[in-house]
Design a protein around this motif. Structure first.
Motif, mmCIF file in Angstrom:
data_model
loop_
_atom_site.group_PDB
_atom_site.id
_atom_site.type_symbol
_atom_site.label_atom_id
_atom_site.label_comp_id
_atom_site.label_asym_id
_atom_site.label_seq_id
_atom_site.Cartn_x
_atom_site.Cartn_y
_atom_site.Cartn_z
ATOM 1 N N ILE A 33 0.842 -1.204 0.000
ATOM 2 C CA ILE A 33 0.000 0.000 0.000
ATOM 3 C C ILE A 33 0.873 1.248 0.000
ATOM 4 C CG2 ILE A 33 -1.621 1.360 1.395
ATOM 5 C CD1 ILE A 33 -2.883 -1.402 2.197
ATOM 6 N N ASP A 34 1.926 1.251 0.807
ATOM 7 C CA ASP A 34 2.846 2.396 0.837
ATOM 8 C C ASP A 34 3.480 2.616 -0.535
ATOM 9 O OD1 ASP A 34 2.266 2.723 3.517
ATOM 10 O OD2 ASP A 34 4.132 1.793 4.222
ATOM 11 N N ASP A 35 3.908 1.529 -1.177
ATOM 12 C CA ASP A 35 4.505 1.636 -2.512
ATOM 13 C C ASP A 35 3.490 2.154 -3.525
ATOM 14 O OD1 ASP A 35 6.883 0.670 -1.467
ATOM 15 O OD2 ASP A 35 6.613 -1.360 -2.273
ATOM 16 N N LEU A 36 2.278 1.665 -3.469
ATOM 17 C CA LEU A 36 1.231 2.129 -4.383
ATOM 18 C C LEU A 36 0.892 3.599 -4.146
ATOM 19 C CD1 LEU A 36 -1.163 -0.963 -4.377
ATOM 20 C CD2 LEU A 36 0.210 -0.142 -6.292
ATOM 21 N N THR A 37 0.859 4.004 -2.886
ATOM 22 C CA THR A 37 0.588 5.409 -2.558
ATOM 23 C C THR A 37 1.691 6.302 -3.114
ATOM 24 O OG1 THR A 37 -0.643 4.772 -0.582
ATOM 25 C CG2 THR A 37 0.197 7.030 -0.662
ATOM 26 N N ALA A 38 2.941 5.886 -2.967
ATOM 27 C CA ALA A 38 4.062 6.663 -3.495
ATOM 28 C C ALA A 38 3.989 6.745 -5.016
ATOM 29 C CB ALA A 38 5.386 6.056 -3.050
ATOM 30 N N ALA A 39 3.638 5.646 -5.666
ATOM 31 C CA ALA A 39 3.512 5.650 -7.121
ATOM 32 C C ALA A 39 2.373 6.567 -7.561
ATOM 33 C CB ALA A 39 3.283 4.228 -7.635
ATOM 34 N N ARG A 40 1.270 6.553 -6.843
ATOM 35 C CA ARG A 40 0.149 7.437 -7.183
ATOM 36 C C ARG A 40 0.547 8.896 -7.012
ATOM 37 N NH1 ARG A 40 -4.833 6.748 -3.569
ATOM 38 N NH2 ARG A 40 -3.431 7.851 -2.176
ATOM 39 N N GLU A 41 1.275 9.209 -5.945
ATOM 40 C CA GLU A 41 1.719 10.590 -5.732
ATOM 41 C C GLU A 41 2.668 11.040 -6.839
ATOM 42 O OE1 GLU A 41 3.247 10.446 -1.746
ATOM 43 O OE2 GLU A 41 1.232 10.434 -0.865
ATOM 44 N N ALA A 42 3.563 10.148 -7.277
ATOM 45 C CA ALA A 42 4.471 10.481 -8.379
ATOM 46 C C ALA A 42 3.674 10.705 -9.661
ATOM 47 C CB ALA A 42 5.504 9.373 -8.566
ATOM 48 N N LEU A 43 2.678 9.885 -9.882
ATOM 49 C CA LEU A 43 1.835 10.041 -11.067
ATOM 50 C C LEU A 43 1.057 11.354 -11.013
ATOM 51 C CD1 LEU A 43 0.859 8.816 -13.711
ATOM 52 C CD2 LEU A 43 -0.854 7.552 -12.406
ATOM 53 N N ASP A 44 0.564 11.705 -9.835
ATOM 54 C CA ASP A 44 -0.134 12.984 -9.671
ATOM 55 C C ASP A 44 0.770 14.157 -10.048
ATOM 56 O OD1 ASP A 44 -2.499 11.771 -8.857
ATOM 57 O OD2 ASP A 44 -2.119 12.097 -6.714
ATOM 58 N N LEU A 45 2.036 14.087 -9.647
ATOM 59 C CA LEU A 45 2.981 15.154 -10.004
ATOM 60 C C LEU A 45 3.183 15.221 -11.513
ATOM 61 C CD1 LEU A 45 5.699 14.786 -7.208
ATOM 62 C CD2 LEU A 45 4.065 16.666 -7.504
ATOM 63 N N LEU A 46 3.315 14.076 -12.142
ATOM 64 C CA LEU A 46 3.477 14.054 -13.597
ATOM 65 C C LEU A 46 2.234 14.591 -14.307
ATOM 66 C CD1 LEU A 46 5.257 10.619 -14.140
ATOM 67 C CD2 LEU A 46 6.238 12.916 -14.419
ATOM 68 N N ILE A 47 1.072 14.273 -13.797
ATOM 69 C CA ILE A 47 -0.171 14.802 -14.369
ATOM 70 C C ILE A 47 -0.192 16.320 -14.253
ATOM 71 C CG2 ILE A 47 -2.684 14.943 -14.016
ATOM 72 C CD1 ILE A 47 -2.558 11.908 -13.283
ATOM 73 N N ASP A 48 0.169 16.829 -13.059
ATOM 74 C CA ASP A 48 0.191 18.282 -12.857
ATOM 75 C C ASP A 48 1.180 18.959 -13.798
ATOM 76 O OD1 ASP A 48 -1.739 18.028 -10.895
ATOM 77 O OD2 ASP A 48 -0.308 18.175 -9.218
ATOM 78 N N GLU A 49 2.356 18.365 -13.952
ATOM 79 C CA GLU A 49 3.352 18.928 -14.868
ATOM 80 C C GLU A 49 2.843 18.913 -16.306
ATOM 81 O OE1 GLU A 49 7.077 16.901 -14.337
ATOM 82 O OE2 GLU A 49 7.224 17.498 -12.234
ATOM 83 N N ASN A 50 2.207 17.832 -16.696
ATOM 84 C CA ASN A 50 1.674 17.721 -18.044
ATOM 85 C C ASN A 50 0.575 18.758 -18.276
ATOM 86 O OD1 ASN A 50 0.935 16.856 -20.578
ATOM 87 N ND2 ASN A 50 0.714 14.726 -20.022
ATOM 88 N N LEU A 51 -0.320 18.914 -17.301
ATOM 89 C CA LEU A 51 -1.389 19.908 -17.431
ATOM 90 C C LEU A 51 -0.822 21.320 -17.507
ATOM 91 C CD1 LEU A 51 -4.036 18.438 -14.962
ATOM 92 C CD2 LEU A 51 -4.199 18.557 -17.467
ATOM 93 N N ALA A 52 0.209 21.607 -16.709
ATOM 94 C CA ALA A 52 0.838 22.934 -16.748
ATOM 95 C C ALA A 52 1.480 23.173 -18.108
ATOM 96 C CB ALA A 52 1.874 23.057 -15.634
ATOM 97 N N PHE A 53 2.144 22.159 -18.652
ATOM 98 C CA PHE A 53 2.745 22.282 -19.970
ATOM 99 C C PHE A 53 1.679 22.562 -21.020
ATOM 100 C CE2 PHE A 53 3.684 20.244 -24.023
ATOM 101 C CZ PHE A 53 4.821 20.954 -24.409
ATOM 102 N N LEU A 54 0.586 21.785 -20.988
ATOM 103 C CA LEU A 54 -0.473 21.975 -21.973
ATOM 104 C C LEU A 54 -1.127 23.346 -21.841
ATOM 105 C CD1 LEU A 54 -2.081 18.426 -21.953
ATOM 106 C CD2 LEU A 54 -0.670 19.439 -23.751
ATOM 107 N N ALA A 55 -1.313 23.826 -20.600
ATOM 108 C CA ALA A 55 -1.884 25.154 -20.389
ATOM 109 C C ALA A 55 -0.967 26.223 -20.969
ATOM 110 C CB ALA A 55 -2.131 25.394 -18.899
#
Length: 129
Positions: A95-117
């Motif tokens: 669960i800890d590993d999955l949570t860390a992976a989800r948080e990393a993915l959230d950061l990548l999503i935010d970066e991608n959205l900022a780039f697209l904006a």
């Protein structure tokens, strides 16, 4: 209830139910004609087994955690508790590993959205346009 009804009520295939019995996870009674018979408690047990399997718990570990299903004993309960604690620790780590992976993915999503904006703001064409 017969195996077909248990299958229908739990979503587990008849083959899976037979496998659960073979592994000692489920115990049925037999009618004189050899047909398996289950009661309402088996529905809850199969649901629990399915949850453990979906979480990646091997059937042999489930069998270690639930030895009291067929023949309750103090020794079996102590051994089951040890297996339960070990599996809980393993699941917590996953669960800890999955949570860390989800948080990393959230950061990548935010970066991608900022780039697209920014891309839209500057009027650059998006890929494929």
């Amino acid at each position: 209830m017969r195996i077909g009804e248990l299958s229908a009520r739990t979503g587990a295939s008849r083959r899976s139910l037979r496998y659960y019995e073979q592994q000692g996870l489920l115990v049925s009674t037999r009618h004189p004609n050899g047909q398996r018979h289950y009661d309402d408690g088996h529905v809850q047990r199969v649901t629990l087994i399915q949850k453990f399997l979906a979480a990646g718990v091997p059937s042999r570990t489930i069998a270690q955690m639930v030895p009291c299903m067929a023949e309750p004993s103090s020794e079996g309960a102590r051994q089951a508790l040890t297996a339960m604690h070990q599996e809980r620790g393993r699941l917590s780590s996953v669960i800890d590993d999955l949570t860390a992976a989800r948080e990393a993915l959230d950061l990548l999503i935010d970066e991608n959205l900022a780039f697209l904006a920014e891309d839209r703001r500057t009027g650059a064409a998006l890929p494929g346009q």
